[in-house]
Design an enzyme around this catalytic site. Structure first.
Site, PDB file in Angstrom:
ATOM      1  N   ARG A 136      21.054 115.306  42.197  1.00  0.00           N
ATOM      2  CA  ARG A 136      20.940 116.892  42.326  1.00  0.00           C
ATOM      3  C   ARG A 136      20.587 117.379  43.804  1.00  0.00           C
ATOM      4  NH1 ARG A 136      19.291 118.271  36.289  1.00  0.00           N
ATOM      5  NH2 ARG A 136      21.454 118.984  35.785  1.00  0.00           N
ATOM      6  N   GLY A 187      26.161 116.469  29.645  1.00  0.00           N
ATOM      7  CA  GLY A 187      25.098 115.477  29.925  1.00  0.00           C
ATOM      8  C   GLY A 187      25.597 114.114  29.740  1.00  0.00           C
ATOM      9  N   LYS A 205      27.221 116.271  17.452  1.00  0.00           N
ATOM     10  CA  LYS A 205      27.256 117.194  16.383  1.00  0.00           C
ATOM     11  C   LYS A 205      28.407 118.300  16.469  1.00  0.00           C
ATOM     12  CE  LYS A 205      22.462 118.134  15.591  1.00  0.00           C
ATOM     13  NZ  LYS A 205      21.284 119.008  15.781  1.00  0.00           N
ATOM     14  N   GLY A 240      25.177 122.054  30.218  1.00  0.00           N
ATOM     15  CA  GLY A 240      25.392 123.450  29.484  1.00  0.00           C
ATOM     16  C   GLY A 240      26.166 124.476  30.162  1.00  0.00           C
TER      17      GLY A 240
HETATM   18  P1  AMP Z   1      25.920 115.205  22.614  1.00  0.00           P
HETATM   19  O1  AMP Z   1      24.516 115.581  23.252  1.00  0.00           O
HETATM   20  O2  AMP Z   1      26.189 116.108  21.539  1.00  0.00           O
HETATM   21  O3  AMP Z   1      26.993 115.013  23.624  1.00  0.00           O
HETATM   22  O4  AMP Z   1      25.459 113.855  21.846  1.00  0.00           O
HETATM   23  C1  AMP Z   1      25.180 112.606  22.394  1.00  0.00           C
HETATM   24  C2  AMP Z   1      24.550 111.876  21.491  1.00  0.00           C
HETATM   25  O5  AMP Z   1      25.624 111.310  20.391  1.00  0.00           O
HETATM   26  C3  AMP Z   1      24.344 110.468  22.092  1.00  0.00           C
HETATM   27  O6  AMP Z   1      22.650 110.171  22.248  1.00  0.00           O
HETATM   28  C4  AMP Z   1      25.001 109.329  21.184  1.00  0.00           C
HETATM   29  O7  AMP Z   1      24.079 108.369  20.738  1.00  0.00           O
HETATM   30  C5  AMP Z   1      25.179 110.143  19.835  1.00  0.00           C
HETATM   31  N1  AMP Z   1      26.068 109.591  18.780  1.00  0.00           N
HETATM   32  C6  AMP Z   1      27.431 109.409  19.421  1.00  0.00           C
HETATM   33  N2  AMP Z   1      28.151 108.606  18.557  1.00  0.00           N
HETATM   34  C7  AMP Z   1      27.185 108.519  17.392  1.00  0.00           C
HETATM   35  C8  AMP Z   1      27.329 108.037  16.090  1.00  0.00           C
HETATM   36  N3  AMP Z   1      28.416 107.640  15.810  1.00  0.00           N
HETATM   37  N4  AMP Z   1      26.363 108.150  15.375  1.00  0.00           N
HETATM   38  C9  AMP Z   1      25.243 108.688  15.947  1.00  0.00           C
HETATM   39  N5  AMP Z   1      25.036 109.211  17.191  1.00  0.00           N
HETATM   40  C10 AMP Z   1      26.084 109.127  17.919  1.00  0.00           C
END
Ligand code: AMP
Length: 400
Positions: A32, A359, A203, A382
Protein backbone atom coordinates in the site's frame (compact mmCIF):
# COMPACT_ATOMS: atom_id res chain seq x y z
CA UNK A 1 -3.67 15.43 -11.10
CA UNK A 2 -1.80 16.01 -14.36
CA UNK A 3 -3.82 19.17 -15.01
CA UNK A 4 -2.83 20.75 -11.73
CA UNK A 5 0.16 23.04 -11.28
CA UNK A 6 2.04 22.18 -8.11
CA UNK A 7 4.65 24.87 -8.44
CA UNK A 8 5.19 26.64 -5.13
CA UNK A 9 2.17 24.89 -3.68
CA UNK A 10 1.68 22.91 -0.51
CA UNK A 11 -0.07 19.69 -1.38
CA UNK A 12 -2.23 17.73 1.03
CA UNK A 13 -2.17 14.12 -0.18
CA UNK A 14 -4.57 11.55 1.27
CA UNK A 15 -2.99 8.09 1.09
CA UNK A 16 -3.93 4.67 2.39
CA UNK A 17 -1.01 3.42 4.47
CA UNK A 18 -3.00 0.78 6.28
CA UNK A 19 -0.19 -1.80 6.24
CA UNK A 20 0.29 -4.82 8.51
CA UNK A 21 3.00 -4.58 11.17
CA UNK A 22 4.62 -7.32 13.24
CA UNK A 23 5.00 -7.19 17.03
CA UNK A 24 8.14 -5.06 16.71
CA UNK A 25 6.21 -2.67 14.44
CA UNK A 26 8.10 -3.69 11.32
CA UNK A 27 6.09 -3.49 8.11
CA UNK A 28 5.31 -7.00 6.85
CA UNK A 29 3.69 -5.97 3.53
CA UNK A 30 4.45 -2.55 2.09
CA UNK A 31 2.32 -2.79 -1.06
CA UNK A 32 0.00 0.00 0.00
CA UNK A 33 2.88 2.37 0.66
CA UNK A 34 4.57 1.48 -2.65
CA UNK A 35 1.30 2.09 -4.46
CA UNK A 36 1.29 5.75 -3.37
CA UNK A 37 4.93 6.43 -4.26
CA UNK A 38 4.40 7.43 -7.94
CA UNK A 39 1.90 10.12 -6.94
CA UNK A 40 4.12 11.59 -4.23
CA UNK A 41 7.20 11.46 -6.46
CA UNK A 42 5.33 13.12 -9.30
CA UNK A 43 4.33 16.00 -7.04
CA UNK A 44 7.84 16.28 -5.66
CA UNK A 45 9.94 15.59 -8.71
CA UNK A 46 8.02 16.64 -11.76
CA UNK A 47 7.53 20.06 -10.18
CA UNK A 48 10.54 20.69 -8.10
CA UNK A 49 8.79 23.22 -5.92
CA UNK A 50 6.14 20.90 -4.63
CA UNK A 51 5.60 20.54 -0.92
CA UNK A 52 3.88 17.45 0.21
CA UNK A 53 2.02 16.48 3.26
CA UNK A 54 0.76 13.02 3.47
CA UNK A 55 -2.39 12.60 5.47
CA UNK A 56 -2.77 8.92 6.06
CA UNK A 57 -5.05 6.49 7.71
CA UNK A 58 -5.02 3.11 9.27
CA UNK A 59 -8.07 1.02 9.81
CA UNK A 60 -9.48 0.83 13.31
CA UNK A 61 -9.41 -2.94 13.38
CA UNK A 62 -7.34 -3.18 16.59
CA UNK A 63 -9.24 -1.32 19.23
CA UNK A 64 -8.31 -1.05 22.88
CA UNK A 65 -10.90 -2.30 25.38
CA UNK A 66 -12.30 1.24 25.75
CA UNK A 67 -13.00 1.32 22.01
CA UNK A 68 -10.20 3.74 21.15
CA UNK A 69 -7.40 3.10 18.70
CA UNK A 70 -4.13 1.73 20.12
CA UNK A 71 -1.97 4.77 19.45
CA UNK A 72 1.32 3.10 20.11
CA UNK A 73 0.54 0.49 17.51
CA UNK A 74 -1.14 2.71 14.96
CA UNK A 75 1.05 5.76 15.05
CA UNK A 76 2.41 6.42 11.58
CA UNK A 77 5.78 7.15 13.10
CA UNK A 78 6.53 3.45 12.44
CA UNK A 79 6.32 4.11 8.70
CA UNK A 80 8.56 7.15 8.38
CA UNK A 81 11.85 5.33 7.76
CA UNK A 82 10.48 3.03 5.12
CA UNK A 83 8.55 5.78 3.33
CA UNK A 84 11.72 7.83 3.24
CA UNK A 85 13.64 4.92 1.70
CA UNK A 86 11.00 4.35 -0.95
CA UNK A 87 10.79 8.03 -1.87
CA UNK A 88 14.52 8.60 -1.75
CA UNK A 89 14.10 11.79 0.29
CA UNK A 90 13.95 12.45 4.04
CA UNK A 91 10.45 12.39 5.51
CA UNK A 92 9.57 14.49 8.55
CA UNK A 93 6.87 13.34 10.95
CA UNK A 94 4.25 15.44 12.70
CA UNK A 95 2.62 14.02 15.81
CA UNK A 96 -0.62 15.76 14.98
CA UNK A 97 -2.76 15.71 11.83
CA UNK A 98 -4.42 19.08 12.53
CA UNK A 99 -4.07 22.02 14.90
CA UNK A 100 -1.29 24.51 15.69
CA UNK A 101 1.53 21.93 15.75
CA UNK A 102 0.58 20.57 12.32
CA UNK A 103 0.07 24.06 10.95
CA UNK A 104 3.51 25.15 12.11
CA UNK A 105 5.15 22.05 10.65
CA UNK A 106 3.34 22.63 7.36
CA UNK A 107 4.33 26.31 7.30
CA UNK A 108 7.99 25.36 7.83
CA UNK A 109 8.09 22.98 4.86
CA UNK A 110 10.66 23.83 2.21
CA UNK A 111 10.29 22.97 -1.49
CA UNK A 112 10.69 19.25 -2.11
CA UNK A 113 10.18 18.24 1.52
CA UNK A 114 7.74 15.64 2.71
CA UNK A 115 5.86 15.72 5.99
CA UNK A 116 3.95 12.69 7.19
CA UNK A 117 1.02 13.70 9.38
CA UNK A 118 -0.24 11.49 12.20
CA UNK A 119 -3.03 8.98 11.63
CA UNK A 120 -6.27 10.81 10.90
CA UNK A 121 -8.21 8.00 12.59
CA UNK A 122 -6.84 9.19 15.93
CA UNK A 123 -9.36 12.03 15.68
CA UNK A 124 -13.05 11.46 16.36
CA UNK A 125 -13.97 13.91 13.61
CA UNK A 126 -12.40 11.75 10.88
CA UNK A 127 -14.92 8.93 10.61
CA UNK A 128 -17.82 11.27 11.37
CA UNK A 129 -16.87 13.47 8.44
CA UNK A 130 -16.77 16.39 10.86
CA UNK A 131 -16.80 19.83 9.18
CA UNK A 132 -14.51 21.50 11.66
CA UNK A 133 -11.90 18.74 11.48
CA UNK A 134 -12.10 18.80 7.67
CA UNK A 135 -11.62 22.58 7.58
CA UNK A 136 -8.59 22.27 9.85
CA UNK A 137 -7.07 19.64 7.56
CA UNK A 138 -7.77 21.81 4.51
CA UNK A 139 -5.79 24.67 6.06
CA UNK A 140 -2.62 22.61 5.66
CA UNK A 141 -2.53 22.58 1.87
CA UNK A 142 -3.19 24.72 -1.22
CA UNK A 143 -4.00 21.65 -3.27
CA UNK A 144 -5.71 18.40 -2.24
CA UNK A 145 -4.90 15.08 -3.89
CA UNK A 146 -6.79 11.94 -2.95
CA UNK A 147 -4.87 8.75 -3.68
CA UNK A 148 -6.69 6.51 -1.18
CA UNK A 149 -9.00 4.37 -3.28
CA UNK A 150 -9.35 1.84 -0.46
CA UNK A 151 -11.34 4.38 1.58
CA UNK A 152 -13.20 6.07 -1.28
CA UNK A 153 -16.45 4.41 -0.18
CA UNK A 154 -16.35 6.20 3.16
CA UNK A 155 -17.59 9.76 3.63
CA UNK A 156 -14.83 10.55 6.11
CA UNK A 157 -13.31 13.96 6.73
CA UNK A 158 -9.96 13.40 5.02
CA UNK A 159 -11.33 11.35 2.11
CA UNK A 160 -14.45 13.30 1.22
CA UNK A 161 -15.51 16.35 3.23
CA UNK A 162 -12.12 18.06 3.02
CA UNK A 163 -12.42 18.26 -0.78
CA UNK A 164 -15.08 20.94 -0.64
CA UNK A 165 -12.58 23.40 0.80
CA UNK A 166 -10.58 23.29 -2.42
CA UNK A 167 -11.55 24.85 -5.77
CA UNK A 168 -12.02 22.66 -8.79
CA UNK A 169 -8.54 23.28 -10.20
CA UNK A 170 -6.95 22.66 -6.81
CA UNK A 171 -8.03 19.07 -6.20
CA UNK A 172 -7.72 15.80 -8.02
CA UNK A 173 -7.11 12.05 -7.90
CA UNK A 174 -3.64 10.58 -7.52
CA UNK A 175 -2.33 7.98 -9.98
CA UNK A 176 -3.40 4.99 -7.89
CA UNK A 177 -6.94 6.26 -7.51
CA UNK A 178 -7.12 7.04 -11.22
CA UNK A 179 -5.79 3.58 -12.13
CA UNK A 180 -8.35 1.88 -9.92
CA UNK A 181 -11.18 3.88 -11.46
CA UNK A 182 -9.93 3.32 -15.03
CA UNK A 183 -9.51 -0.43 -14.57
CA UNK A 184 -12.87 -0.95 -12.90
CA UNK A 185 -14.51 1.16 -15.58
CA UNK A 186 -12.95 -1.03 -18.26
CA UNK A 187 -14.91 -3.99 -16.86
CA UNK A 188 -18.28 -2.29 -16.60
CA UNK A 189 -18.22 0.17 -19.45
CA UNK A 190 -18.34 -1.36 -22.91
CA UNK A 191 -16.06 -4.35 -22.12
CA UNK A 192 -14.71 -6.78 -24.72
CA UNK A 193 -16.96 -9.85 -24.81
CA UNK A 194 -17.49 -12.45 -23.58
CA UNK A 195 -17.38 -11.03 -20.06
CA UNK A 196 -17.08 -13.50 -17.19
CA UNK A 197 -17.35 -12.72 -13.51
CA UNK A 198 -16.05 -15.26 -11.01
CA UNK A 199 -17.55 -14.68 -7.60
CA UNK A 200 -16.68 -16.73 -4.56
CA UNK A 201 -16.24 -16.30 -0.85
CA UNK A 202 -18.33 -17.04 2.14
CA UNK A 203 -21.71 -15.38 1.92
CA UNK A 204 -24.37 -14.61 -0.66
CA UNK A 205 -25.68 -11.90 1.66
CA UNK A 206 -22.47 -9.84 1.29
CA UNK A 207 -22.65 -9.93 -2.46
CA UNK A 208 -26.33 -9.78 -3.46
CA UNK A 209 -25.99 -6.25 -4.84
CA UNK A 210 -22.90 -7.22 -6.78
CA UNK A 211 -24.50 -10.35 -8.23
CA UNK A 212 -27.65 -8.42 -9.20
CA UNK A 213 -25.62 -5.82 -10.99
CA UNK A 214 -23.29 -8.31 -12.68
CA UNK A 215 -26.23 -10.18 -14.18
CA UNK A 216 -27.11 -6.94 -15.99
CA UNK A 217 -23.99 -6.98 -18.11
CA UNK A 218 -21.89 -10.16 -17.92
CA UNK A 219 -22.17 -13.12 -20.29
CA UNK A 220 -21.10 -15.72 -17.72
CA UNK A 221 -21.36 -15.68 -13.96
CA UNK A 222 -19.31 -18.31 -12.17
CA UNK A 223 -20.28 -18.82 -8.54
CA UNK A 224 -17.85 -20.70 -6.31
CA UNK A 225 -16.87 -20.75 -2.65
CA UNK A 226 -19.34 -21.37 0.15
CA UNK A 227 -21.82 -19.08 -1.62
CA UNK A 228 -22.44 -21.74 -4.22
CA UNK A 229 -24.09 -24.06 -1.67
CA UNK A 230 -26.90 -21.62 -1.00
CA UNK A 231 -27.67 -21.68 -4.74
CA UNK A 232 -27.31 -25.46 -4.94
CA UNK A 233 -29.62 -25.99 -1.97
CA UNK A 234 -32.15 -23.54 -3.43
CA UNK A 235 -32.20 -25.72 -6.56
CA UNK A 236 -33.07 -28.75 -4.42
CA UNK A 237 -29.57 -30.17 -4.00
CA UNK A 238 -28.38 -31.97 -0.88
CA UNK A 239 -25.42 -30.03 0.44
CA UNK A 240 -24.84 -31.79 3.78
CA UNK A 241 -23.24 -29.49 6.35
CA UNK A 242 -21.89 -26.99 3.82
CA UNK A 243 -22.16 -23.34 4.77
CA UNK A 244 -25.63 -22.24 3.65
CA UNK A 245 -27.64 -19.10 4.33
CA UNK A 246 -31.13 -20.52 4.67
CA UNK A 247 -32.70 -17.07 4.69
CA UNK A 248 -31.18 -16.36 1.28
CA UNK A 249 -32.59 -19.36 -0.60
CA UNK A 250 -35.31 -17.21 -2.18
CA UNK A 251 -32.77 -14.57 -3.15
CA UNK A 252 -30.67 -17.26 -4.78
CA UNK A 253 -33.68 -18.48 -6.78
CA UNK A 254 -34.48 -14.92 -7.87
CA UNK A 255 -30.90 -14.42 -9.01
CA UNK A 256 -31.02 -17.71 -10.94
CA UNK A 257 -34.29 -16.60 -12.61
CA UNK A 258 -32.90 -13.18 -13.44
CA UNK A 259 -29.80 -14.75 -15.01
CA UNK A 260 -31.99 -17.05 -17.09
CA UNK A 261 -34.21 -14.19 -18.23
CA UNK A 262 -31.20 -12.13 -19.27
CA UNK A 263 -29.48 -15.01 -21.07
CA UNK A 264 -26.58 -15.03 -18.61
CA UNK A 265 -24.95 -18.40 -18.10
CA UNK A 266 -24.75 -18.89 -14.32
CA UNK A 267 -22.36 -21.70 -13.48
CA UNK A 268 -22.28 -23.59 -10.19
CA UNK A 269 -19.57 -26.17 -9.40
CA UNK A 270 -20.48 -29.62 -10.74
CA UNK A 271 -18.45 -31.32 -8.03
CA UNK A 272 -16.92 -30.40 -4.68
CA UNK A 273 -14.07 -31.44 -2.46
CA UNK A 274 -15.91 -32.41 0.70
CA UNK A 275 -14.63 -32.86 4.24
CA UNK A 276 -16.01 -34.34 7.45
CA UNK A 277 -14.86 -31.31 9.49
CA UNK A 278 -13.78 -27.72 8.92
CA UNK A 279 -10.07 -28.48 9.24
CA UNK A 280 -7.15 -28.96 6.92
CA UNK A 281 -6.49 -32.47 8.22
CA UNK A 282 -10.14 -33.57 8.02
CA UNK A 283 -10.95 -36.61 5.92
CA UNK A 284 -11.75 -35.53 2.38
CA UNK A 285 -13.28 -36.86 -0.81
CA UNK A 286 -14.98 -35.66 -3.98
CA UNK A 287 -18.75 -35.59 -4.49
CA UNK A 288 -21.37 -34.23 -6.85
CA UNK A 289 -22.14 -30.77 -5.44
CA UNK A 290 -25.85 -31.61 -5.22
CA UNK A 291 -25.32 -34.95 -3.46
CA UNK A 292 -23.13 -34.16 -0.47
CA UNK A 293 -23.75 -36.71 2.32
CA UNK A 294 -24.95 -35.60 5.75
CA UNK A 295 -22.06 -34.83 8.05
CA UNK A 296 -19.86 -33.68 5.15
CA UNK A 297 -19.31 -30.17 3.84
CA UNK A 298 -18.08 -28.72 0.58
CA UNK A 299 -14.83 -26.83 1.20
CA UNK A 300 -13.57 -26.46 -2.38
CA UNK A 301 -14.64 -26.96 -5.96
CA UNK A 302 -13.77 -30.38 -7.40
CA UNK A 303 -11.69 -31.39 -10.44
CA UNK A 304 -14.66 -31.42 -12.82
CA UNK A 305 -15.73 -27.95 -11.66
CA UNK A 306 -12.19 -26.66 -12.17
CA UNK A 307 -12.31 -27.83 -15.80
CA UNK A 308 -15.87 -26.53 -16.20
CA UNK A 309 -14.87 -23.06 -14.94
CA UNK A 310 -11.49 -22.96 -16.72
CA UNK A 311 -13.15 -23.64 -20.10
CA UNK A 312 -15.37 -20.58 -19.67
CA UNK A 313 -12.54 -18.43 -18.29
CA UNK A 314 -10.23 -19.31 -21.18
CA UNK A 315 -12.91 -18.37 -23.74
CA UNK A 316 -13.45 -14.93 -22.15
CA UNK A 317 -12.13 -11.53 -23.19
CA UNK A 318 -12.89 -9.70 -19.94
CA UNK A 319 -12.64 -11.26 -16.48
CA UNK A 320 -13.55 -10.04 -13.05
CA UNK A 321 -12.63 -12.18 -10.06
CA UNK A 322 -13.78 -11.59 -6.52
CA UNK A 323 -13.69 -14.16 -3.74
CA UNK A 324 -11.95 -17.55 -3.39
CA UNK A 325 -13.43 -20.79 -4.75
CA UNK A 326 -12.79 -22.64 -1.50
CA UNK A 327 -11.15 -22.42 1.89
CA UNK A 328 -7.85 -21.48 0.29
CA UNK A 329 -6.26 -20.71 3.66
CA UNK A 330 -6.12 -24.50 4.23
CA UNK A 331 -3.69 -26.14 1.76
CA UNK A 332 -5.93 -29.18 1.21
CA UNK A 333 -8.76 -26.93 0.01
CA UNK A 334 -6.77 -24.36 -1.96
CA UNK A 335 -6.65 -26.32 -5.23
CA UNK A 336 -9.82 -24.83 -6.73
CA UNK A 337 -8.78 -21.26 -6.04
CA UNK A 338 -5.35 -22.04 -7.48
CA UNK A 339 -6.92 -23.51 -10.62
CA UNK A 340 -9.01 -20.37 -11.09
CA UNK A 341 -5.99 -18.11 -10.55
CA UNK A 342 -4.06 -20.12 -13.14
CA UNK A 343 -6.92 -20.03 -15.65
CA UNK A 344 -7.29 -16.26 -15.21
CA UNK A 345 -3.53 -15.82 -15.70
CA UNK A 346 -3.59 -18.03 -18.80
CA UNK A 347 -6.54 -16.15 -20.31
CA UNK A 348 -4.67 -12.90 -19.63
CA UNK A 349 -1.60 -14.19 -21.46
CA UNK A 350 -3.88 -14.86 -24.45
CA UNK A 351 -5.06 -11.25 -24.44
CA UNK A 352 -8.00 -11.10 -22.03
CA UNK A 353 -8.31 -8.19 -19.62
CA UNK A 354 -8.51 -9.42 -16.02
CA UNK A 355 -9.30 -7.52 -12.87
CA UNK A 356 -8.89 -9.12 -9.46
CA UNK A 357 -10.66 -7.15 -6.77
CA UNK A 358 -11.75 -7.70 -3.19
CA UNK A 359 -9.66 -8.78 -0.22
CA UNK A 360 -9.42 -12.55 -0.30
CA UNK A 361 -9.00 -13.11 -4.04
CA UNK A 362 -6.21 -10.54 -3.98
CA UNK A 363 -4.59 -12.46 -1.11
CA UNK A 364 -5.03 -15.66 -3.14
CA UNK A 365 -3.30 -14.37 -6.31
CA UNK A 366 -0.52 -12.96 -4.17
CA UNK A 367 -0.16 -16.25 -2.27
CA UNK A 368 0.09 -18.08 -5.59
CA UNK A 369 2.63 -15.63 -6.98
CA UNK A 370 0.39 -14.79 -9.94
CA UNK A 371 -0.34 -11.14 -9.24
CA UNK A 372 1.86 -9.94 -12.08
CA UNK A 373 0.16 -12.31 -14.52
CA UNK A 374 -3.27 -10.69 -14.31
CA UNK A 375 -4.06 -7.28 -15.79
CA UNK A 376 -4.88 -5.44 -12.60
CA UNK A 377 -5.04 -6.24 -8.89
CA UNK A 378 -7.17 -3.76 -7.02
CA UNK A 379 -5.96 -2.38 -3.69
CA UNK A 380 -9.46 -1.44 -2.62
CA UNK A 381 -11.57 -4.32 -1.31
CA UNK A 382 -14.83 -2.77 -0.16
CA UNK A 383 -14.40 0.30 -2.33
CA UNK A 384 -13.92 -1.81 -5.46
CA UNK A 385 -17.01 -3.89 -4.68
CA UNK A 386 -19.15 -0.80 -4.20
CA UNK A 387 -17.79 0.73 -7.40
CA UNK A 388 -18.67 -2.44 -9.32
CA UNK A 389 -22.10 -2.48 -7.69
CA UNK A 390 -22.66 0.83 -9.44
CA UNK A 391 -22.71 2.96 -6.28
CA UNK A 392 -21.32 6.46 -6.38
CA UNK A 393 -18.36 6.49 -4.00
CA UNK A 394 -18.28 9.59 -1.75
CA UNK A 395 -14.51 10.03 -2.20
CA UNK A 396 -14.94 10.16 -5.97
CA UNK A 397 -18.11 12.25 -5.97
CA UNK A 398 -16.42 14.83 -3.71
CA UNK A 399 -14.06 15.81 -6.53
CA UNK A 400 -16.84 16.98 -8.85
P1 AMP B 1 -15.33 -13.35 1.36
O1 AMP B 1 -14.67 -12.45 2.37
O2 AMP B 1 -16.82 -13.30 1.38
O3 AMP B 1 -14.74 -13.20 -0.01
O4 AMP B 1 -15.05 -14.83 1.86
C1 AMP B 1 -13.77 -15.37 1.92
C2 AMP B 1 -13.77 -16.54 2.82
O5 AMP B 1 -14.64 -17.52 2.33
C3 AMP B 1 -12.42 -17.19 2.94
O6 AMP B 1 -11.96 -17.05 4.24
C4 AMP B 1 -12.68 -18.65 2.61
O7 AMP B 1 -12.05 -19.56 3.47
C5 AMP B 1 -14.17 -18.76 2.77
N1 AMP B 1 -14.72 -19.87 1.98
C6 AMP B 1 -14.59 -20.08 0.67
N2 AMP B 1 -15.18 -21.22 0.30
C7 AMP B 1 -15.70 -21.77 1.42
C8 AMP B 1 -16.43 -22.95 1.70
N3 AMP B 1 -16.73 -23.80 0.71
N4 AMP B 1 -16.81 -23.19 2.97
C9 AMP B 1 -16.50 -22.31 3.95
N5 AMP B 1 -15.82 -21.17 3.75
C10 AMP B 1 -15.41 -20.90 2.50
Amino acid sequence: MKNISFQGKKVLVRVDFNVPLDKQYHITDDNRIRAAVPTIQYILGARRFGHTHVAPRQAAEKLLPDGSLDKERFTLRHLVGHLSELLGVPVAFCEEAVGPVAEQAAAALQPGQVLLLENTRFYKGEEKGDEDFSAQLAKLGDVYINDAFGTAHRAHASTTVVAKYFDKGAKGFGFLMQDEIDNATRVIDNPDRPVTAIIGGAKVSDKIMLLERLIDFVDNLIVGGAMAYTFLKAQGGSVGNSLVEDDKLDTALQLLDKAKAKGVKLLLPEDSVIADAFANDAQHATANSKAIPDGWMGLDIGEAARRQFADVILASKTLLWNGPAGVFEMPNFAGGTKAIAEAVAQATSKGAFSLVGGGDSVAAVNQMGLSDQVSYVSTGGGAMLEFLEGKELPGIAAMH
